[in-house]
Design a protein around this motif. Structure first.
Motif, mmCIF file in Angstrom:
data_model
loop_
_atom_site.group_PDB
_atom_site.id
_atom_site.type_symbol
_atom_site.label_atom_id
_atom_site.label_comp_id
_atom_site.label_asym_id
_atom_site.label_seq_id
_atom_site.Cartn_x
_atom_site.Cartn_y
_atom_site.Cartn_z
ATOM 1 N N ASN A 193 9.746 -4.177 3.167
ATOM 2 C CA ASN A 193 9.247 -4.458 1.819
ATOM 3 C C ASN A 193 8.424 -5.740 1.789
ATOM 4 O OD1 ASN A 193 9.944 -2.341 0.130
ATOM 5 N ND2 ASN A 193 11.976 -3.131 -0.333
ATOM 6 N N ASP A 194 8.922 -6.761 2.481
ATOM 7 C CA ASP A 194 8.216 -8.047 2.503
ATOM 8 C C ASP A 194 6.852 -7.912 3.168
ATOM 9 O OD1 ASP A 194 10.374 -9.178 1.263
ATOM 10 O OD2 ASP A 194 11.224 -10.082 3.086
ATOM 11 N N THR A 195 6.761 -7.029 4.172
ATOM 12 C CA THR A 195 5.519 -6.862 4.935
ATOM 13 C C THR A 195 4.514 -5.958 4.224
ATOM 14 O OG1 THR A 195 6.767 -7.106 6.993
ATOM 15 C CG2 THR A 195 4.550 -6.181 7.171
ATOM 16 N N TYR A 196 5.002 -4.828 3.713
ATOM 17 C CA TYR A 196 4.091 -3.804 3.200
ATOM 18 C C TYR A 196 4.096 -3.667 1.671
ATOM 19 C CZ TYR A 196 4.189 -2.461 8.109
ATOM 20 O OH TYR A 196 4.103 -2.475 9.483
ATOM 21 N N GLY A 197 5.040 -4.321 1.012
ATOM 22 C CA GLY A 197 5.099 -4.258 -0.448
ATOM 23 C C GLY A 197 6.079 -3.195 -0.935
ATOM 24 N N HIS A 198 6.524 -3.374 -2.187
ATOM 25 C CA HIS A 198 7.566 -2.493 -2.721
ATOM 26 C C HIS A 198 7.095 -1.055 -2.962
ATOM 27 C CE1 HIS A 198 10.818 -5.381 -3.194
ATOM 28 N NE2 HIS A 198 9.889 -6.271 -3.460
ATOM 29 N N ARG A 199 5.831 -0.877 -3.274
ATOM 30 C CA ARG A 199 5.331 0.501 -3.476
ATOM 31 C C ARG A 199 5.366 1.276 -2.156
ATOM 32 N NH1 ARG A 199 2.259 1.560 -8.430
ATOM 33 N NH2 ARG A 199 1.517 3.408 -7.351
ATOM 34 N N ALA A 200 4.974 0.607 -1.095
ATOM 35 C CA ALA A 200 5.059 1.229 0.234
ATOM 36 C C ALA A 200 6.526 1.464 0.592
ATOM 37 C CB ALA A 200 4.397 0.343 1.284
ATOM 38 N N GLY A 201 7.395 0.533 0.195
ATOM 39 C CA GLY A 201 8.828 0.694 0.439
ATOM 40 C C GLY A 201 9.380 1.921 -0.265
ATOM 41 N N ASP A 202 8.925 2.146 -1.493
ATOM 42 C CA ASP A 202 9.359 3.337 -2.240
ATOM 43 C C ASP A 202 8.914 4.610 -1.534
ATOM 44 O OD1 ASP A 202 10.537 1.772 -4.145
ATOM 45 O OD2 ASP A 202 8.974 2.038 -5.666
ATOM 46 N N ARG A 203 7.656 4.621 -1.079
ATOM 47 C CA ARG A 203 7.139 5.815 -0.375
ATOM 48 C C ARG A 203 7.910 6.044 0.921
ATOM 49 N NH1 ARG A 203 2.203 3.705 -2.327
ATOM 50 N NH2 ARG A 203 1.762 2.676 -0.335
ATOM 51 N N CYS A 204 8.258 4.958 1.587
ATOM 52 C CA CYS A 204 9.030 5.046 2.826
ATOM 53 C C CYS A 204 10.390 5.693 2.555
ATOM 54 C CB CYS A 204 9.217 3.652 3.408
ATOM 55 S SG CYS A 204 10.345 3.576 4.819
ATOM 56 N N LEU A 205 11.071 5.262 1.504
ATOM 57 C CA LEU A 205 12.388 5.825 1.173
ATOM 58 C C LEU A 205 12.290 7.308 0.812
ATOM 59 C CD1 LEU A 205 14.044 2.966 -0.926
ATOM 60 C CD2 LEU A 205 14.590 3.652 1.416
ATOM 61 N N GLN A 206 11.212 7.681 0.144
ATOM 62 C CA GLN A 206 11.021 9.096 -0.207
ATOM 63 C C GLN A 206 10.871 9.944 1.051
ATOM 64 O OE1 GLN A 206 7.603 8.572 -2.738
ATOM 65 N NE2 GLN A 206 8.811 8.536 -4.630
ATOM 66 N N LYS A 207 10.102 9.455 2.018
ATOM 67 C CA LYS A 207 9.910 10.197 3.271
ATOM 68 C C LYS A 207 11.199 10.265 4.076
ATOM 69 C CE LYS A 207 4.996 9.022 3.715
ATOM 70 N NZ LYS A 207 4.014 8.194 4.461
#
Length: 315
Positions: A193-207
């Protein structure tokens, strides 16, 4: 229901052993804009209801072989007639007959000779009430579903996990069969999250959620979001070997997503640490101890390098 009722959409089943009575009712009902189907006795009516799923049944009370009261009672046991109101048509107005009609499951009744204006209004009202009931049931089911679904990942939420795990714990205790639990955690997710941002973190969790779900293939297996980046999987009637295979499949499925993670301490990609436990529940026991034990196995997986499965052997 708002607006004009499009009556031609609705099907009225007319059940009467007298052909003349059926014809009278059919002509009147079709004049009112409804579609009709006919049955000449109670047994035929049961078959027609299962085949055509009418919106309302006009049922003559007095018929040979199976009368309207018995037919009505049997209709109530059919799943397909859950929302199908029965309007009993009877020449009997005594208290006992009226009570018997309602006891059999009729929603309302009209007496012979038929007062057509009354019949018109009762058919219209009963269909509307049935439609409203179905709409309300649909809304309630959707609300119930939403209350147990995680908004981000669209898998079960923690509330659903706890309900289901408790249910299966009791069931496996009764049947004395193994119950397995998997807890898994996305490695170094805060750094992601710190590296890529929370929106990317959300997409990561969905995948990740989809990848985990793809490995739990049986309809009885439940995949849930347990916490922020933590997932739980309930595997009823699954032994330790089977649970370990599922856990490894989940870990590999996440690795194969190849989601870049430059600040991970485990890999260049997003990975999972996984804890697994299996037990045959003791009747009357609590499942919390198993969650704690599997959580310890998950912690051990993180402690020994991440991106691995650790099995708890205490059960």
């Amino acid at each position: 229901m708002n607006g004009t009722v499009l009556r031609s959409e609705y099907l009225v089943l007319i059940v009467d052993d007298e052909q003349f009575n059926r014809m009278q009712l059919r002509l009147f009902i079709e004049k009112e804009g409804y579609q009709t189907a006919e049955a000449q006795n109670g047994r035929e009516a049961l078959t027609v209801v299962q085949q055509l799923h009418p919106d309302i049944v006009l049922l003559d009370a007095m018929m040979p072989d199976m009368d309207g009261f018995e037919c009505c009672a049997q209709l109530q046991s059919l799943d397909c007639s859950k929302y199908t109101p029965v309007l009993m048509i009877t020449g009997l107005e005594d208290q006992e007959s009226v009570d018997r009609a309602f006891a059999a499951g009729a929603i309302d009744y009209v007496t012979k000779p038929i007062h057509w204006a009354v019949l018109r209004q009762r058919v219209k009202r009963l269909i509307q009430q049935s439609q409203l009931q179905q709409e309300q049931e649909s809304v309630n089911q959707e609300l119930k579903r939403l209350a147990t679904i995680d908004g981000l990942t669209q898998i079960a939420n923690r509330r659903k996990f706890e309900e289901y795990f408790s249910q299966e714990w009791r069931r496996m205790a009764r049947e004395q069969k193994p119950l397995s639990l998997i807890l898994c955690d996305v490695d170094c997710f805060k750094a992601y999250n710190d590296t890529y941002g929370h929106r990317a973190g959300d997409r990561c969790l969905q995948k990740v959620a989809k990848a985990i779900q793809s490995a739990a293939r049986r309809s009885v297996d439940l995949v849930a979001r347990y916490g922020g980046e933590e997932f739980a999987v309930v595997l009823p009637n699954t032994n330790a070997k089977g649970a370990t295979q599922v856990a490894q499949a989940m870990r590999l499925a996440v690795r194969m997503l190849a989601i870049p993670h430059s600040n991970s301490q485990a890999s260049f990609y997003v990975t999972l640490s996984v804890g697994v436990g299996t037990t045959i529940p003791v009747p009357g026991s609590d499942f919390e101890e198993m969650i704690v034990a599997v959580d310890r196995a998950l912690y051990q997986a993180k402690l020994t390098g991440r991106d691995r499965v650790v099995i708890n052997h205490s059960n």
